[in-house]
Design an enzyme around this catalytic site. Structure first.
Site, short mmCIF file in Angstrom:
data_model
loop_
_atom_site.label_atom_id
_atom_site.label_comp_id
_atom_site.label_asym_id
_atom_site.label_seq_id
_atom_site.Cartn_x
_atom_site.Cartn_y
_atom_site.Cartn_z
CG LEU A 123 -2.12 -1.00 0.90
CD1 LEU A 123 -2.69 -0.76 2.58
CD2 LEU A 123 -3.27 -1.22 0.28
CD GLU A 125 7.90 1.31 -1.70
OE1 GLU A 125 9.22 1.74 -1.40
OE2 GLU A 125 7.18 1.08 -2.90
CG PHE A 128 7.99 3.20 11.00
CD1 PHE A 128 7.44 3.47 12.03
CD2 PHE A 128 7.33 1.83 10.64
CE1 PHE A 128 7.30 2.58 13.34
CE2 PHE A 128 7.00 1.22 11.64
CZ PHE A 128 6.63 1.22 12.89
CG ASP A 250 5.64 14.72 10.81
OD1 ASP A 250 6.00 15.27 10.34
OD2 ASP A 250 5.70 13.56 10.36
#
Length: 473
Positions: A123, A125, A128, A250
């Site tokens: 799904l 990349e 993490f 973030d």
């Protein structure tokens, strides 16, 4: 979690030498023992810099598109060797605080649930690791046949770094105990040998970033305001309703995920930080985040507060209003930084129309756009104390998705569109206006405009496109 139709954004990509002394590898791949050759383009991510990645969960085909986000500042390396990571495992196991509602998965369960981490299940990349679509029992942990049971997003951890472990623990700690309709739900986790995986609810419409910047059809105005309201509610919960205040740190379009009904949910809590309590106004921390979204005072001093999140929200709201990225080097000089380019127009009730996303073609509320622009200006104040609290932002946004005064029926907007169309036509034909004259190829010709100002002919009025239809249930 719902993942985007494009490869995951990585704010800082650094390279890592292979152990055998071969060529450097870049990009994003996660090192898993039993994955085999599930992707031809796999590579490992080095987390030695403070790169962050918004995790998108929606079905998509793997792409090689490069990220435009960049980290706020590089920081000292926190990457350890494999031996160091392995030796630190007991420590992290002891630190893990598991909420009772989380399910504990085995690695083989998740391997089977994602069909052996095959490329078709990929799904997204990021720094993490990688995220795969999977299917598990509705109320258990066992894998089930694709298309049955509960659809989930399985996020893997790149094991080559201490920072990755810390962020994995932060995800479990925060999302394991924070439950809210506008936060992505963490279903469970896997901690087995050197494997670290997280299992989230699947978010079918992916990220706000994809809908704003990568789709051919523009996101309708009412949907944009609905998403802004939902994201604001998520931040307000973290700041003022959680047991202890949480600073998200973030907030950006790639971390706002959408369910089937375009309800916004915040994802990726790897950088979240517990906020100040009592008389304290901020917490001091290493500067991490993404260029273009981080509050200026945080970048300069490392002083983090809830008002840092408010600034980031203002940037995202501005992206939703303009259809532009927070940082875009492909724009003309003076327009690379969205905030600095748009700031002079936000307080002007007339000129701010010119910075709105032209793809909306007048299908937006005049009052709603004015209020949203004013709100963005307040959130982006250089003085943190002048920024509103997120609960105030929520109250301002509540009526905006339902306003019906469309700009397409506004005389001023039609005039502005006519002027824009004439300007574009003149530019295409090599014509520019100069002191009442039209200059073609350096030769002045008398302007056809009247002395009372430009009068658009009927043929110069653009025909507004039908309002994009968005299914809402």
């Amino acid at each position: 979690m719902g993942f985007a139709h494009q490869a995951e954004k990585v704010e800082k990509k650094s390279s890592r030498k292979k152990k055998d002394g071969g060529e450097e590898e870049t990009g994003c791949w996660v090192k898993l023992r039993f994955m085999g050759s599930c992707m031809s383009s796999r590579s490992r991510v080095d987390n030695s810099m403070s790169g962050r990645t918004g995790t998108h969960y929606a079905e998509r085909k793997p792409t090689k598109e490069k990220s435009r986000d960049q980290p706020v500042v590089p920081v000292s390396s926190t990457t350890g060797s494999n031996a160091e990571s392995a030796s630190s495992t007991p420590k992290f196991s002891e630190e893990l605080k598991v909420a009772l509602q989380l399910r504990k998965f085995t690695f083989i369960d998740l391997k089977l649930a994602t069909r052996n981490f095959r490329p078709e299940s990929l799904l997204g990349e990021g720094g993490f690791g990688c995220v795969f679509k999977g299917w598990i029992e509705e109320n258990g942990t066992a894998p089930v046949k694709p298309g049955t049971g509960l659809t989930v997003a399985v996020k893997t951890l790149n094991i080559d770094g201490l920072q990755g472990h810390k962020e994995w623990l932060a995800e479990v700690d925060f999302l394991g105990k924070l439950l809210h309709p506008n936060l992505v739900k963490l279903v469970g986790y896997c901690i087995e040998d050197d494997h670290r995986l997280l299992v989230y609810e699947f978010m079918p419409r992916g990220s706000l970033e994809n809908h704003l910047f990568r789709r051919s059809l523009p996101l309708p105005w009412s949907i944009r305001m609905k998403i802004a309201l939902g994201a604001a509610k998520g931040l307000a919960f973290l700041h003022e309703e959680a047991e202890r205040p949480v600073i998200y740190r973030d907030f950006k379009t790639s971390n706002v995920l959408l369910d089937a009904d375009y309800n916004a949910k915040l994802s990726d809590f790897g950088l979240a930080k517990e906020g100040p309590e009592g008389d304290k106004t901020h917490v001091s921390t290493r500067v991490m985040g993404t260029y273009g979204y981080a509050a200026p005072e945080y970048v300069m001093t490392g002083h983090l507060s809830s008002k840092s999140d408010v600034y980031s929200f203002g940037v995202v709201l501005l992206e939703m209003l303009t259809g532009r990225r927070s940082m875009d080097k492909n724009r003309p000089n003076g327009e690379h930084n969205l905030v600095e380019w748009a700031r002079p127009h936000l307080g002007d009730k007339r000129s701010f129309f010119r910075i709105l996303d032209p793809r909306l073609e007048g299908h937006f509320s005049v009052k709603g756009a004015q209020k949203a622009a004013q709100l963005a200006a307040q959130c982006l104040s250089r003085d943190p104390k002048a920024r509103p609290r997120m609960i105030e932002v929520v109250e301002t946004l509540k009526p905006l998705p339902n306003l019906k005064d469309m700009a397409s029926s506004s005389y001023y907007f039609q005039t502005m569109q006519s002027d824009r169309a004439r300007s574009n036509l003149n530019a295409k034909n090599g014509i520019r206006t100069q002191a009442g004259f039209v200059v073609r190829n350096g030769q002045p010709l008398r302007s056809l405009s009247s002395s009372n100002g430009p009068q658009a002919s009927p043929s110069q009025h653009p025909h507004p496109s039908p309002k994009p239809k968005a299914k809402e249930s």
